[in-house]
Design a protein around this motif. Structure first.
Motif, PDB file in Angstrom:
ATOM      1  N   ALA A  55       0.848  -1.204   0.000  1.00  0.00           N
ATOM      2  CA  ALA A  55       0.000   0.000   0.000  1.00  0.00           C
ATOM      3  C   ALA A  55       0.882   1.251   0.000  1.00  0.00           C
ATOM      4  O   ALA A  55       0.610   2.223  -0.713  1.00  0.00           O
ATOM      5  CB  ALA A  55      -0.926  -0.018   1.210  1.00  0.00           C
ATOM      6  N   HIS A  56       1.936   1.207   0.792  1.00  0.00           N
ATOM      7  CA  HIS A  56       2.828   2.354   0.899  1.00  0.00           C
ATOM      8  C   HIS A  56       3.529   2.634  -0.440  1.00  0.00           C
ATOM      9  O   HIS A  56       3.526   3.760  -0.945  1.00  0.00           O
ATOM     10  CB  HIS A  56       3.853   2.071   2.007  1.00  0.00           C
TER      11      HIS A  56
ATOM     12  N   ASP B 166      -6.067   6.510  -4.095  1.00  0.00           N
ATOM     13  CA  ASP B 166      -5.263   7.020  -2.989  1.00  0.00           C
ATOM     14  C   ASP B 166      -6.028   6.882  -1.671  1.00  0.00           C
ATOM     15  O   ASP B 166      -5.452   6.508  -0.651  1.00  0.00           O
ATOM     16  CB  ASP B 166      -4.865   8.477  -3.244  1.00  0.00           C
ATOM     17  N   ASN B 167      -7.345   7.161  -1.696  1.00  0.00           N
ATOM     18  CA  ASN B 167      -8.139   6.976  -0.475  1.00  0.00           C
ATOM     19  C   ASN B 167      -8.123   5.522  -0.029  1.00  0.00           C
ATOM     20  O   ASN B 167      -8.019   5.223   1.160  1.00  0.00           O
ATOM     21  CB  ASN B 167      -9.592   7.418  -0.704  1.00  0.00           C
TER      22      ASN B 167
ATOM     23  N   LEU C 204       1.389   6.315  -8.044  1.00  0.00           N
ATOM     24  CA  LEU C 204       0.047   6.891  -8.123  1.00  0.00           C
ATOM     25  C   LEU C 204       0.091   8.424  -8.051  1.00  0.00           C
ATOM     26  O   LEU C 204      -0.621   9.116  -8.774  1.00  0.00           O
ATOM     27  CB  LEU C 204      -0.811   6.334  -6.982  1.00  0.00           C
ATOM     28  N   ARG C 205       0.976   8.929  -7.174  1.00  0.00           N
ATOM     29  CA  ARG C 205       1.119  10.385  -7.057  1.00  0.00           C
ATOM     30  C   ARG C 205       1.535  10.986  -8.392  1.00  0.00           C
ATOM     31  O   ARG C 205       1.076  12.047  -8.790  1.00  0.00           O
ATOM     32  CB  ARG C 205       2.161  10.728  -5.988  1.00  0.00           C
TER      33      ARG C 205
ATOM     34  N   ASN D 194      -7.565   9.600  -7.329  1.00  0.00           N
ATOM     35  CA  ASN D 194      -7.942  10.090  -6.012  1.00  0.00           C
ATOM     36  C   ASN D 194      -8.623   8.984  -5.200  1.00  0.00           C
ATOM     37  O   ASN D 194      -8.324   8.771  -4.020  1.00  0.00           O
ATOM     38  CB  ASN D 194      -8.885  11.284  -6.202  1.00  0.00           C
TER      39      ASN D 194
ATOM     40  N   ARG E 131       1.688   4.155  -3.551  1.00  0.00           N
ATOM     41  CA  ARG E 131       1.322   5.580  -3.543  1.00  0.00           C
ATOM     42  C   ARG E 131       2.297   6.427  -4.359  1.00  0.00           C
ATOM     43  O   ARG E 131       1.913   7.481  -4.853  1.00  0.00           O
ATOM     44  CB  ARG E 131       1.233   6.107  -2.112  1.00  0.00           C
ATOM     45  N   THR E 132       3.545   5.967  -4.508  1.00  0.00           N
ATOM     46  CA  THR E 132       4.519   6.791  -5.236  1.00  0.00           C
ATOM     47  C   THR E 132       4.173   6.904  -6.722  1.00  0.00           C
ATOM     48  O   THR E 132       3.983   8.024  -7.221  1.00  0.00           O
ATOM     49  CB  THR E 132       5.946   6.249  -5.016  1.00  0.00           C
TER      50      THR E 132
ATOM     51  N   LEU F 280      -5.755   3.298  -0.630  1.00  0.00           N
ATOM     52  CA  LEU F 280      -4.429   2.968  -0.096  1.00  0.00           C
ATOM     53  C   LEU F 280      -4.241   3.566   1.296  1.00  0.00           C
ATOM     54  O   LEU F 280      -3.694   2.908   2.186  1.00  0.00           O
ATOM     55  CB  LEU F 280      -3.327   3.461  -1.050  1.00  0.00           C
ATOM     56  N   LEU F 281      -4.734   4.791   1.499  1.00  0.00           N
ATOM     57  CA  LEU F 281      -4.599   5.408   2.827  1.00  0.00           C
ATOM     58  C   LEU F 281      -5.380   4.610   3.862  1.00  0.00           C
ATOM     59  O   LEU F 281      -4.903   4.378   4.973  1.00  0.00           O
ATOM     60  CB  LEU F 281      -5.107   6.858   2.793  1.00  0.00           C
TER      61      LEU F 281
ATOM     62  N   SER G 266      -1.463  10.909 -10.785  1.00  0.00           N
ATOM     63  CA  SER G 266      -2.435  11.919 -10.398  1.00  0.00           C
ATOM     64  C   SER G 266      -1.900  13.326 -10.711  1.00  0.00           C
ATOM     65  O   SER G 266      -2.640  14.191 -11.207  1.00  0.00           O
ATOM     66  CB  SER G 266      -2.718  11.718  -8.908  1.00  0.00           C
TER      67      SER G 266
END
Ligand code: ADP
Length: 236
Positions: A17-18, A61-62, A24-25, A58, A21-22, A64-65, A28
């Motif tokens: 999950a961590h 990302d939610n 994905l950022r 988005n 995010r890279t 994954l958070l 996005s």
């Protein structure tokens, strides 16, 4: 051996999950750059596609958070402390003040709520999810109301979060506490389906339990049992 495999899986889950995010950022960020800096060069269809990419990124990302929050909660040390319920609850209500105002939700907190012996950050996480669901699954038929109150049990305080929203059929009462379980379409009620799994995991890790009483169209009352003092054994 099972405990070791379990914590290995949880660590694996956390790092996936961590790390996801890279990239994905970056996706996005470039979708936003298309919309903000290149919109003059895009056709209406191109703009719509870029908007969809940004929206999906988005949402991911939610997800994954929430997965990170779930994994953290599953593995975290939980040092309990004694605290009265009013203060964290009014803090959490102030975080959703805008939703409460926009959706005209009448909120009632029945003080005194009592004092518990629990892990405060986990408690806040549980309540955040229950409150945000309580002001989300509103019925179109009546003005929304949210009521927070407590009842006593031997060794525990049962904290209730009650809404008068759309309600939940009996056959789904257990299922909704599972990971990624959602009963409603995400256009009408956005969400990731992790919130209640997090509520259950958090409550169990603090030696408590959770449940729900609800009928379709009749609103829902979620409850969490919180210890009032140190538990004997591991509390499970
Ligand atoms: P999310 O809110 O992200 O969808 P949750 O795990 O918090 O995920 O909840 C799972 C599902 O349980 C929701 O999608 C919804 O269908 C149902 N649910 C949760 N809380 C309520 C509520 N207060 N009223 C009606 N349905 C609810």
């Amino acid at each position: 051996a099972l405990t070791a495999i379990n914590s290995e899986l949880e660590a694996f889950n956390y790092s996936i999950a961590h790390d996801l995010r890279t990239p994905l950022r970056s996706m996005s960020g470039f979708a936003k750059a298309l919309l903000e800096d290149e919109s003059a060069n895009l056709t209406p269809l191109g703009l719509e596609y870029a908007t969809r990419i940004a929206r999906s990124a988005n949402y991911m990302d939610n997800l994954l958070l929430d997965m990170l929050a779930y994994s953290r909660l599953a593995g975290a040390e939980m040092a309990p402390e004694t605290f009265t319920l009013e203060e964290p609850i009014s803090e959490l209500l102030s975080l959703v003040e805008k939703e409460i105002r926009d959706r005209k939700v009448k909120v009632e907190v029945c003080s005194p709520l009592g004092t518990v012996f629990a892990h405060l950050p986990t408690f806040k996480q549980i309540l955040t999810n229950l409150i945000s669901n309580g002001v989300k699954f509103l019925s179109p038929d009546r003005p929304p109301e949210l009521k927070i109150f407590t009842t006593r049990l031997p060794g525990f305080i049962r904290l209730w979060v009650q809404d008068n929203g759309i309600g939940i059929a009996r056959e789904h009462h257990d299922k909704i506490f599972g990971l990624f379980q959602r009963l409603h379409d995400s256009q009408a009620y956005p969400g990731t389906g992790i919130g209640l799994a997090l509520v259950r995991k958090g409550a169990e890790r603090m030696g408590g339990r959770v449940g729900v009483e609800s009928e379709p169209g009749q609103g829902s009352r979620f409850w969490v049992d919180l210890p009032t003092g140190p538990l004997s054994g591991d509390g499970n």
